[in-house]
Design a protein around this motif. Structure first.
Motif, short mmCIF file in Angstrom:
data_model
loop_
_atom_site.label_atom_id
_atom_site.label_comp_id
_atom_site.label_asym_id
_atom_site.label_seq_id
_atom_site.Cartn_x
_atom_site.Cartn_y
_atom_site.Cartn_z
N GLY A 1 0.78 -1.23 0.00
CA GLY A 1 0.00 0.00 0.00
C GLY A 1 0.81 1.28 0.00
O GLY A 1 0.29 2.34 0.34
N THR A 2 2.09 1.22 -0.39
CA THR A 2 2.87 2.46 -0.44
C THR A 2 2.48 3.26 -1.68
O THR A 2 1.88 2.74 -2.61
N SER A 3 2.88 4.53 -1.68
CA SER A 3 2.69 5.36 -2.86
C SER A 3 3.63 4.86 -3.96
O SER A 3 4.56 4.09 -3.71
N GLU A 4 3.38 5.33 -5.18
CA GLU A 4 4.19 4.86 -6.32
C GLU A 4 5.64 5.34 -6.20
O GLU A 4 6.56 4.61 -6.55
N ILE A 5 5.83 6.54 -5.68
CA ILE A 5 7.19 7.06 -5.57
C ILE A 5 7.99 6.22 -4.56
O ILE A 5 9.16 5.88 -4.80
N VAL A 6 7.34 5.85 -3.45
CA VAL A 6 8.01 4.98 -2.48
C VAL A 6 8.28 3.61 -3.09
O VAL A 6 9.36 3.02 -2.90
N ALA A 7 7.33 3.12 -3.87
CA ALA A 7 7.50 1.79 -4.49
C ALA A 7 8.70 1.77 -5.43
O ALA A 7 9.49 0.83 -5.43
N VAL A 8 8.84 2.84 -6.24
CA VAL A 8 10.01 2.90 -7.13
C VAL A 8 11.29 2.95 -6.31
O VAL A 8 12.26 2.23 -6.61
N MET A 9 11.30 3.77 -5.27
CA MET A 9 12.50 3.86 -4.43
C MET A 9 12.85 2.51 -3.81
O MET A 9 14.02 2.13 -3.76
N LEU A 10 11.85 1.78 -3.34
CA LEU A 10 12.15 0.50 -2.70
C LEU A 10 12.50 -0.57 -3.74
O LEU A 10 13.24 -1.51 -3.44
N GLY A 11 11.98 -0.42 -4.97
CA GLY A 11 12.41 -1.32 -6.05
C GLY A 11 13.89 -1.12 -6.33
O GLY A 11 14.66 -2.09 -6.40
N VAL A 12 14.29 0.14 -6.46
CA VAL A 12 15.71 0.44 -6.70
C VAL A 12 16.56 -0.02 -5.51
O VAL A 12 17.65 -0.58 -5.69
N THR A 13 16.04 0.19 -4.30
CA THR A 13 16.76 -0.25 -3.10
C THR A 13 16.98 -1.76 -3.13
O THR A 13 18.09 -2.23 -2.87
N THR A 14 15.94 -2.51 -3.43
CA THR A 14 16.05 -3.97 -3.49
C THR A 14 17.17 -4.38 -4.45
O THR A 14 17.97 -5.26 -4.16
N ALA A 15 17.21 -3.70 -5.60
CA ALA A 15 18.13 -4.12 -6.65
C ALA A 15 19.55 -3.62 -6.43
O ALA A 15 20.52 -4.33 -6.69
N ALA A 16 19.68 -2.40 -5.92
CA ALA A 16 21.00 -1.76 -5.96
C ALA A 16 21.65 -1.58 -4.60
O ALA A 16 22.84 -1.30 -4.53
N PHE A 17 20.92 -1.75 -3.49
CA PHE A 17 21.52 -1.43 -2.20
C PHE A 17 22.28 -2.58 -1.56
O PHE A 17 23.05 -2.36 -0.62
#
Lengths: 210, 210, 210
Positions: free
Chosen positions: B111-127
Motif C-alpha cells: 500500500g505504499t505510494s508509487e514514488i516509495v514503491a520505485v524507491m524500494l524497487g531500486v533499493t532492493t536491486a541496488a543497495f
C-alpha cells in the motif's frame, strides 16, 4: 541468573573495546561514547530489527546504562587499560559466547528456522564490532583476521546439536558458551586463521608467471 | 514461475559479485561469505525493514542457501571466474531488473505510494551493492560510476507507466525487467555516465582563473 | 504550524548539505541525490525503525519531495552556494534543533523512557549526517570535530527538564529548539570542542619519555 550477569559483563567489555578502537582514530569523547554504544548493543539491535521485536535497549534501559558505564570507564582509564589487555581479551571472549547463545535463543523463541537462529546469534555477538569498524572507517576486523565470528558460528551450531539430546537447557547453554570461548581463545593462542582470497592482481601475476 | 527462477539467479549472481569484491580487499573466506550474503540479500532486507514486514530470508530459508551456494561457488572457482566475466555481467543485469520489479511490486502490495514503491524497487536491486561497498570500505560504486541504479529507476518508472494500460500483469513485469536490462547493457556498451559534481577545489581553481 | 515549516526547512537544508559533501567525493548526480536523501531523512528513518513505527517518508511523500528538491537545488546551484555558506550553516542549526525536539517527542509518544527519547532525538537530528559520512567513506564528522550532536543532546535534556514545569507545550518546544541552535552557533563562534582521545601510539610515546 549467571547468564544475565555474563550478558551485562559482555555489554560492558564490548563498550570498552569500542572506546579503544575510537581512540586510535582520534575521535572525541562523544564519538567514542557513540561507538562504544554501537559496539556493545549494535549487534542485538540488528537482531531485533530483523526479528521485528522491540529493540532490547529500548525496553531495558539498564543496557544503555551499562554501555555508557563501559564508555566512561574506557575514557577515564584509557591510559591504564593497556595493563589489562589480557583480562579484557578474556572477557571479550566471554561476551562473544554469551551474546551468541542468547541471541540464538531469542531468535528461536520467535519461531525462526535454526539456520536463521545461528545467523542471528552470530550477528548479536559479532556485528557490534562490524558497526564499530564501519563507523571508524576501516574494513571490519572479523572479515580479515582471526577466528572471531567463526567461533560464534561453531558454538552456535554446537548448541543446536546439543538440543537434540534434551539435556537440561542450562547445560546446553553452558556448553555452548564454553565452546565459543574455547575456540576463540585457542584460535588466538595457536594463530588459527581462515584462508584469505587472492586478489585479481595476484591471480594475474600467477597467470603471467606460467 | 520464470520470475522466481530469475530471482534465485539474481541472488546467486549478486552473491558471486560480493565474493569478487571481497577478494580484492584481501578478506578471508568468512568475510567473503558475509559480504556475498549482504550483496545478494541486503537490498531486500532494507526494503522489508522499511515496509515493516518479515524479512524475506527469515521466512524463506532457500534464499539463504542460494546466497551461500553463490558464495561457495565464488570462493571455490575464484580463479576460473574471470573467464566468465561477460556471463556474470549479463546475469547481474538480469538480477538488477528482476529485483527492481519484484521489490516495486512487493512495496505496492503493502500500500505504499508509487514514488516509495520505485524507491524500494531500486533499493532492493541496488543497495545490496551499496552495503557490499561500505563493508569493503569504499565509496559505493553506483554513486560514482556507470548507469546502474539509474537503470533500475528508469525501468521501475516504465513499469508503473505500463500499469496504466491494464495489460496482463505478466507482460508489464516482462517489459519492466527487459527495460532495466536493456538500459544497463546499453549504458556499459556506449559508456553512458551521469555527470559528476565539481569539488570545492575545482570550483576555487575556476574562480581564480577568471 | 511553525514547527512543521522548520521541519521542512531542516529537510531541505540537510539535503543540500548532503550534496555539498558528495561533491567533494566526486560523486555523480545520482550518488549526490541518494546521499542528500539519507542526510535529510536517514536519522528519522533509524528512529522509526527502532520505534517500530511506519517510516515517516513512507507515510508522508512530501518529505521525499522536499529532500529531492533540496538535492536538485544543491546540484543546480552548486557553484553559487558558497556565497550562502553562512545562511546554510544557520539553517542547518535550525534543522538540528527542530529534528531533535520533534524526534524526542515522537519517541515519548511511543512510550519510551526519557533516556531513550533523548537518544532518538539526537539520532533524528545527527545521524543523517553520520550515514552521509559513511556513504562518503569518511569517519563521521560529528565524532571528531565541533559540538554538533552534543548541542542536540544538551537541548534534548533541557527540553525534558522544562517539561517538569508544566508550561504550555509550545513554549517547551520553542525553548528546546532555541537551546540547540544557541549551543551550536556559540560552539562554532568560540571554537568549543570535545576533548579527543589519545591514540595508542601517543600513549606509548609518553610512557617512553618518562
Amino acid at each position: 541468573m549467571w547468564l544475565e550477569i555474563l550478558d551485562s559483563l559482555g555489554v560492558f567489555v564490548f563498550s570498552i573495546s569500542g572506546v579503544l578502537t575510537a581512540a586510535n582514530k582520534k575521535l572525541d569523547y562523544f564519538g567514542a561514547t557513540v561507538i562504544a554504544f554501537f559496539t556493545a548493543l549494535g549487534g542485538g539491535t540488528i537482531r531485533d530489527l530483523v526479528l521485528q521485536t522491540k529493540v532490547a535497549w529500548v525496553v531495558d534501559t539498564n543496557l544503555i546504562l551499562i554501555a555508557l558505564f563501559g564508555a566512561v570507564v574506557g575514557i577515564v582509564f584509557r591510559e591504564k587499560l593497556y595493563k589489562f589487555s589480557g583480562t579484557l581479551f578474556f572477557f571479550d571472549a566471554v561476551g562473544l559466547g554469551t551474546f551468541t547463545i542468547l541471541g540464538l535463543q531469542k531468535s528461536l523463541n520467535f519461531g525462526t528456522s535454526e539456520i536463521v537462529a545461528v545467523m542471528l546469534g552470530v550477528t548479536t555477538a559479532a556485528f557490534g564490532g562490524v558497526i564499530r569498524d564501519i563507523l571508524c572507517n576501516r574494513i571490519p576486523l572479523i572479515f580479515r583476521k582471526e577466528i572471531y565470528a567463526v567461533a560464534a558460528l561453531v558454538g552456535g551450531i554446537f548448541y543446536l546439536f546439543l538440543e537434540y539430546f534434551h539435556l537440561p537447557r542450562q547445560i546446553d547453554v553452558f556448553l555452548g558458551v564454553i565452546c565459543v570461548i574455547a575456540i576463540r581463545l585457542l584460535s588466538v593462542r595457536y594463530h588459527w586463521a581462515m584462508p584469505v582470497l587472492k586478489s585479481d592482481k595476484q591471480l594475474k601475476d600467477e597467470r603471467q608467471e606460467k
